[in-house]
Design a protein around this motif. Structure first.
Motif, mmCIF file in Angstrom:
data_model
loop_
_atom_site.group_PDB
_atom_site.id
_atom_site.type_symbol
_atom_site.label_atom_id
_atom_site.label_comp_id
_atom_site.label_asym_id
_atom_site.label_seq_id
_atom_site.Cartn_x
_atom_site.Cartn_y
_atom_site.Cartn_z
ATOM 1 N N GLN A 147 0.997 -1.220 0.076
ATOM 2 C CA GLN A 147 0.076 -0.135 0.164
ATOM 3 C C GLN A 147 0.730 1.260 -0.067
ATOM 4 O O GLN A 147 1.916 1.426 0.683
ATOM 5 N N TRP A 154 -6.834 8.456 5.518
ATOM 6 C CA TRP A 154 -8.035 7.783 5.531
ATOM 7 C C TRP A 154 -7.964 6.823 7.203
ATOM 8 O O TRP A 154 -7.184 6.228 7.438
ATOM 9 N N PHE A 159 -12.322 3.493 5.553
ATOM 10 C CA PHE A 159 -11.883 2.296 4.882
ATOM 11 C C PHE A 159 -13.202 1.466 4.853
ATOM 12 O O PHE A 159 -13.420 0.725 3.921
ATOM 13 N N GLY A 162 -15.938 2.372 2.903
ATOM 14 C CA GLY A 162 -15.851 2.575 1.776
ATOM 15 C C GLY A 162 -15.390 1.288 0.805
ATOM 16 O O GLY A 162 -15.763 0.263 0.971
ATOM 17 N N PRO A 163 -14.030 1.020 0.601
ATOM 18 C CA PRO A 163 -13.557 0.063 -0.316
ATOM 19 C C PRO A 163 -13.292 -1.212 0.548
ATOM 20 O O PRO A 163 -13.141 -2.343 -0.058
ATOM 21 N N LEU A 164 -13.147 -1.084 1.724
ATOM 22 C CA LEU A 164 -12.738 -2.499 2.538
ATOM 23 C C LEU A 164 -13.681 -2.829 3.795
ATOM 24 O O LEU A 164 -12.989 -2.719 4.820
ATOM 25 N N MET A 288 -6.825 -6.839 -3.950
ATOM 26 C CA MET A 288 -6.204 -5.803 -3.174
ATOM 27 C C MET A 288 -4.633 -5.536 -3.933
ATOM 28 O O MET A 288 -4.068 -4.456 -3.765
#
Length: 337
Positions: A147, A154, A159, A162-164, A288
């Motif tokens: 990452q 963030w 997270f 949202g995306p995770l 990911m």
């Protein structure tokens, strides 16, 4: 042929060593090849909930390749110091880990080392390489994708929303509820069995990626198939030394890590890197890793059909990937000497 894993209580292939690193006492497993000579030195960094003995299947293979092996218990774990949080959150950041590991390399008189990491250990080795690129010649990570440092903060909550969403468990681990409710050797044994995949008589689980740990189901789970009774005795003993405050505090450092990384000079890594994806990992999903090559200029990608504990579940396959990469990329001609 399957490797004989390191015995946690007594094994002639390793010794238990200690070092004072920037004011904290670390425990680490130490092994050298039978000849007493080595090509290179490799540091192996574990994640959560694990300890240095999590590398018990990999250490013998690395010794046979002619490497000197150093596998520390990270801050808060096993035989290493476990500063209480609060107030010592700064002891659990990636930068602090990198500084401590760099000091260990200095004490071992190494100017370049190889790294291996799993779970949080994967993030630690990436950030170690970000902070000390000249010290790290090669690294590999199992399960954990790279990452990039981000100039925008963030939070874990963002997270998860949202995306995770599968990172929801991190909020529970950071909440203070874990060490409050799991604080006896028996409770720790139940917790570890559950985290390593054991189920109850009606398939009850103690861990959900979205919601975290089920305290209600802890007494229901049986034994994990991934550790022997002897290994679980050792893990329970090591976790009982300090409890769970230190280990879960790694989940409380997202903002301190971000602040540290604002001064990081380079977000890309140029040394040779091996990434082994576990195709059935429910948290660190293969998706990911899809953009890793944008930040890692010398990347080799492999995969194993396994869940998060791939190092144990598919030890032979992981070892084969690691061995091939080390022979071809790290040692080259040296591997044939």
């Amino acid at each position: 042929m399957s490797v004989k894993p390191i015995d946690p209580f007594s094994d002639p292939r390793i010794t238990h060593e200690y070092a004072q690193l920037n004011g904290q006492r670390y425990h680490y497993l130490y092994g050298v090849p039978k000849s007493g000579k080595w090509h290179r030195t490799i540091f192996l960094i574990h994640g959560f909930p694990d300890i240095s003995m999590g590398w018990r299947y990999q250490i013998p293979v690395l010794l046979e390749l002619g490497l000197r092996v150093v596998a520390p218990d990270m801050m808060g774990y096993g035989g290493t110091d476990a500063p209480q949080v609060p107030p010592n959150l700064d002891k659990y950041t990636y930068k602090r880990a990198a500084d401590d590991l760099a000091e260990l390399a200095r004490q071992l008189r190494e100017t370049q080392i190889i790294l291996g990491g799993h779970d949080w250990g994967g993030m630690i080795v990436y950030r170690f390489a970000n902070w000390y690129p000249n010290l790290i010649s090669h690294l590999f990570s199992v399960c954990t994708p790279y990452q990039r440092p981000n100039k925008t903060f963030w939070s874990t909550e963002e997270f998860v929303k949202g995306p995770l969403p599968q990172f929801g468990y991190q909020l529970h681990l950071a909440s203070g509820e874990i060490e409050k409710n799991i604080n006896t050797p028996e409770g720790i044994r139940q917790f570890l069995n559950g985290m390593y995949g054991a189920r109850g008589p009606n398939r009850e689980s103690t861990f959900d990626p979205v919601t975290g740990v089920s305290f209600e189901n802890l007494p229901k789970v049986g034994k994990t198939k991934l550790l022997t009774d002897r290994e679980m005795d050792y893990y329970t003993q090591e976790y009982s030394k300090h409890g769970l405050n230190g280990p879960v505090s790694w989940y409380r450092t997202r903002e301190p890590n971000w602040r540290d990384e604002l001064s990081m000079e380079k977000a890309t890594l140029d040394m040779p890197i091996l990434f082994i994806s576990a195709t059935q990992d429910a948290v660190l999903t293969p998706a990911m890793a899809k953009n890793m090559s944008r930040s890692l200029t010398n990347l080799t990608m492999r995969e194993v059909k396994a869940q998060h504990w791939a190092l144990w579940q598919k030890a032979d396959e992981c070892n084969a990937h690691i061995k091939q990469w080390i022979q071809e990329v790290v040692l080259g001609k040296q591997s044939r000497l």
